[in-house]
Design a protein around this motif. Structure first.
Motif, short mmCIF file in Angstrom:
data_model
loop_
_atom_site.label_atom_id
_atom_site.label_comp_id
_atom_site.label_asym_id
_atom_site.label_seq_id
_atom_site.Cartn_x
_atom_site.Cartn_y
_atom_site.Cartn_z
N ARG A 138 5.80 13.37 -6.61
CA ARG A 138 4.97 12.19 -6.75
C ARG A 138 4.71 11.96 -8.25
N GLY A 139 5.42 10.98 -8.82
CA GLY A 139 5.32 10.73 -10.26
C GLY A 139 4.08 9.93 -10.64
N GLU A 140 4.09 9.45 -11.86
CA GLU A 140 2.94 8.71 -12.40
C GLU A 140 2.76 7.34 -11.74
N ILE A 144 8.05 2.51 -5.39
CA ILE A 144 8.80 1.24 -5.46
C ILE A 144 8.71 0.65 -6.86
N GLU A 145 7.52 0.73 -7.43
CA GLU A 145 7.32 0.23 -8.80
C GLU A 145 8.27 0.97 -9.76
N SER A 146 8.35 2.27 -9.60
CA SER A 146 9.21 3.08 -10.44
C SER A 146 10.68 2.73 -10.24
N MET A 147 11.09 2.53 -8.98
CA MET A 147 12.49 2.16 -8.69
C MET A 147 12.82 0.79 -9.25
N GLU A 148 11.87 -0.13 -9.17
CA GLU A 148 12.10 -1.48 -9.70
C GLU A 148 12.34 -1.41 -11.21
N ASP A 149 11.56 -0.58 -11.89
CA ASP A 149 11.74 -0.40 -13.34
C ASP A 149 13.12 0.17 -13.65
N VAL A 158 13.74 -1.71 -3.25
CA VAL A 158 12.89 -2.74 -3.87
C VAL A 158 13.03 -4.05 -3.11
N HIS A 159 14.27 -4.42 -2.80
CA HIS A 159 14.55 -5.67 -2.09
C HIS A 159 13.81 -5.71 -0.74
N PHE A 160 13.85 -4.60 0.01
CA PHE A 160 13.18 -4.55 1.31
C PHE A 160 11.69 -4.84 1.17
N ASN A 161 11.10 -4.43 0.04
CA ASN A 161 9.67 -4.61 -0.19
C ASN A 161 9.34 -5.98 -0.76
N ARG A 162 10.16 -6.43 -1.71
CA ARG A 162 9.82 -7.68 -2.42
C ARG A 162 10.29 -8.92 -1.67
N ARG A 163 11.28 -8.76 -0.79
CA ARG A 163 11.81 -9.93 -0.05
C ARG A 163 11.84 -9.61 1.44
N TYR A 237 10.43 1.78 4.69
CA TYR A 237 10.59 1.55 3.25
C TYR A 237 9.41 0.77 2.69
N ARG A 238 8.85 -0.10 3.51
CA ARG A 238 7.77 -0.99 3.04
C ARG A 238 6.44 -0.25 2.91
N ASN A 239 6.45 1.05 3.21
CA ASN A 239 5.23 1.86 3.06
C ASN A 239 5.35 2.90 1.96
N LEU A 240 6.43 2.83 1.18
CA LEU A 240 6.61 3.89 0.18
C LEU A 240 5.46 3.96 -0.82
#
Length: 314
Positions: A138-140, A144-149, A158-163, A237-240
């Motif tokens: 468990r990073g900082e 999903i935020e980290s993967m998007e970066d 990211v796509h599953f969450n944002r769209r 995925y939408r609960n990560l």
């Protein structure tokens, strides 16, 4: 040669406010349970080669279709698929059978659930076997935020969450093609292209590489997803990021004896800090891709059974 008709008949079991479709082998070995947790987009059927081997080794083998899959319940709320619910289903499954604890094995997303279950309910897990997905520290930043970066907005997590809903609809429209194209081995490497890779895969006319299952086996999966759709599984995925918050206050170390099985050609990265968070871990690598227990069933069975025998030795 495995025939799909050899797979056991399921039972619907009420747990934790839902019903799970559960397949069993080795009921005569009551008292020595192992629970097998599938990944995405999978089904308990992913463990068809392991169930008889584990039953023969003296285990009561329990393979649920987890919530969102097969004929198990598919709640409408996205938050009903977070790690508390998914691990709660497995705890309630143990309660149903009257087991204090069990060995748990997970592949892909199933491995994520087994890691999370072991952190949240350590007293219910006596041994861990995970395939493909190593422990995720468990990073900082939320995952999903980290993967998007790191990977951008087209990365499928990211796509599953944002769209929401976009990929689900494409997979639902192309169920056979998507699963046929996905369950392959020895796929030649290709240059990454813009766009969401899994959507492209679902629309691709021609599969690459070689199939990892027979047409009859593939038909079992296709039929299951034509009935259930893909949204329930994608809701995991939408609960990560929610899971990242839910796991904030737990002891992050897995203290149970653990077997980690990697595929040498799996696209999922190995865990660099695995031994730090899972100190009692043994690592096995097999010459295969992501679908480890289906690509290398005999080798997987041997690795699992031998390791379990050593753990169970007095």
């Amino acid at each position: 040669m495995f025939k799909p008709t050899d797979f056991p008949e399921p039972t619907l079991i009420p747990v934790n406010g839902v019903e799970l479709e559960v397949f069993e082998a080795g009921r005569e070995n009551a008292g020595k349970p192992i629970v097998l947790c599938h990944g995405w987009p999978e089904h308990a059927f992913a463990w068809r080669h392991q169930m008889p081997a584990l039953a023969a080794a003296g285990y009561h083998v329990i393979a649920p279709n987890q919530r969102g899959y097969g004929n198990s319940s598919r709640p409408a709320e996205v938050t009903d698929y977070d790690i508390e619910h998914l691990s709660g289903d497995l705890v309630a499954l143990l309660d149903h059978y009257g087991y204090e604890d069990a060995a748990f094995a997970g592949h892909d997303w199933g491995a994520f659930v087994v890691w999370g279950l072991t952190l949240l309910h350590p007293d219910r897990v006596n041994k861990v076997i995970n395939l493909s997905l190593p422990y995720q520290a468990r990073g900082e930043k939320p995952w999903i935020e980290s993967m998007e970066d790191t990977f951008g907005g087209d990365f499928y997590f990211v796509h599953f969450n944002r769209r929401p809903g976009v990929a689900d609809a494409v997979f639902d429209e192309n169920t056979f093609r998507f699963l046929r194209n996905l369950y392959r081995k020895n796929v030649p490497p290709r240059e990454p292209r813009p766009g969401m890779a899994l959507i492209d895969l679902a629309r691709a006319e021609t599969p690459l590489g070689e199939p990892i299952m027979s047409d009859g086996e593939l038909a079992v999966l296709v039929s299951a997803f034509e009935s259930s759709g893909f949204t329930g599984g994608i809701n995991w995925y939408r609960n990560l990021d929610r899971n990242w918050h839910l796991l904030a206050d737990v002891d992050p170390v897995i203290r149970q004896p653990t077997l980690m099985i990697y595929g040498d050609r799996d696209v999922i990265a190995r865990g660099e800090n695995l031994a730090e968070f899972v100190p009692d871990v043994e690592v096995v690598s097999l010459d295969c891709g992501h679908w480890i227990q289906q690509e290398k069933p005999e080798e997987t069975n041997q690795a699992m059974v031998k390791w379990l025998e050593r753990q169970d030795a007095p």
